[in-house]
Motif scaffolding. Structure first.
Motif, short mmCIF file in Angstrom:
data_model
loop_
_atom_site.label_atom_id
_atom_site.label_comp_id
_atom_site.label_asym_id
_atom_site.label_seq_id
_atom_site.Cartn_x
_atom_site.Cartn_y
_atom_site.Cartn_z
N ARG A 62 53.54 52.92 33.02
CA ARG A 62 52.50 52.38 33.89
C ARG A 62 52.48 50.85 33.82
NH1 ARG A 62 47.02 55.16 33.47
NH2 ARG A 62 47.90 56.31 35.21
N THR A 71 52.34 50.17 43.47
CA THR A 71 51.20 51.08 43.34
C THR A 71 51.71 52.46 42.90
OG1 THR A 71 51.31 51.92 45.60
CG2 THR A 71 49.98 49.93 45.23
N LEU A 72 50.77 53.28 42.42
CA LEU A 72 51.12 54.64 42.01
C LEU A 72 51.76 55.38 43.19
CD1 LEU A 72 50.78 56.63 39.56
CD2 LEU A 72 48.71 57.42 40.68
N TYR A 73 51.16 55.20 44.36
CA TYR A 73 51.65 55.86 45.56
C TYR A 73 53.08 55.43 45.90
CZ TYR A 73 52.10 57.24 50.44
OH TYR A 73 52.56 57.78 51.60
N VAL A 83 51.84 62.13 43.92
CA VAL A 83 50.98 61.19 43.18
C VAL A 83 50.39 61.88 41.93
CG1 VAL A 83 48.85 59.83 43.29
CG2 VAL A 83 50.54 59.68 45.13
N PRO A 84 49.89 63.13 42.04
CA PRO A 84 49.37 63.79 40.83
C PRO A 84 50.44 63.99 39.75
CG PRO A 84 48.58 64.92 42.78
CD PRO A 84 49.59 63.90 43.25
N SER A 87 50.96 60.57 38.17
CA SER A 87 49.75 60.27 37.41
C SER A 87 49.76 61.03 36.08
CB SER A 87 48.51 60.64 38.23
OG SER A 87 47.35 60.41 37.48
N GLU A 90 52.16 59.30 33.77
CA GLU A 90 51.63 58.05 33.22
C GLU A 90 50.50 58.30 32.22
OE1 GLU A 90 52.78 54.80 36.63
OE2 GLU A 90 50.67 55.20 36.29
N ASN A 91 49.81 59.42 32.35
CA ASN A 91 48.74 59.75 31.40
C ASN A 91 49.27 60.56 30.21
OD1 ASN A 91 46.25 58.62 32.48
ND2 ASN A 91 46.68 59.90 34.25
#
Ligand SMILES: [Zn+2]
Length: 100
Positions: A62, A71-73, A83-84, A87, A90-91
């Motif tokens: 990230r 951007t994430l997108y 995107v999920p 995400s 990255e988490n």
């Protein structure tokens, strides 16, 4: 290992559940819940030991993405991921090696 998000309790702290815009009150409405099952460990309090590596990788990933001004997108589109999915990577909630 013990879940880093809930410190092994399996529960999150006080959470606000947003129920959307309330026309009568003229603002967003919702309610406070005591706690809900932890999203990372699903209420178990323990996560696989490898998750420590996933979390470290995700944080670094990230940081590098943000330094590149992406951007994430944009990154998800470039990597052909949703995107999920990105995400979650990255988490540190999933094994990045299965996606990247
Ligand atoms: Zn947890």
């Amino acid at each position: 290992m013990q879940c880093p998000d809930c410190n092994g309790t399996g529960k999150t702290s006080l959470v606000h559940l947003n129920k959307g815009f309330n026309e009568e009150k003229g603002r967003c409405d919702g309610e406070w819940r005591e706690s809900i099952p932890c999203m990372r460990c699903h209420g178990v309090g323990q996560v696989p030991d490898q998750m420590a590596d996933w979390i470290a990788f995700g944080k670094d990933y990230r940081k590098r993405r943000q330094l590149n001004g992406e951007t994430l997108y944009q990154a998800a589109k470039r990597l052909k991921l949703s995107v999920p999915e990105l995400s979650a990577i990255e988490n540190g909630k999933v094994n990045h090696a299965l996606y990247l």
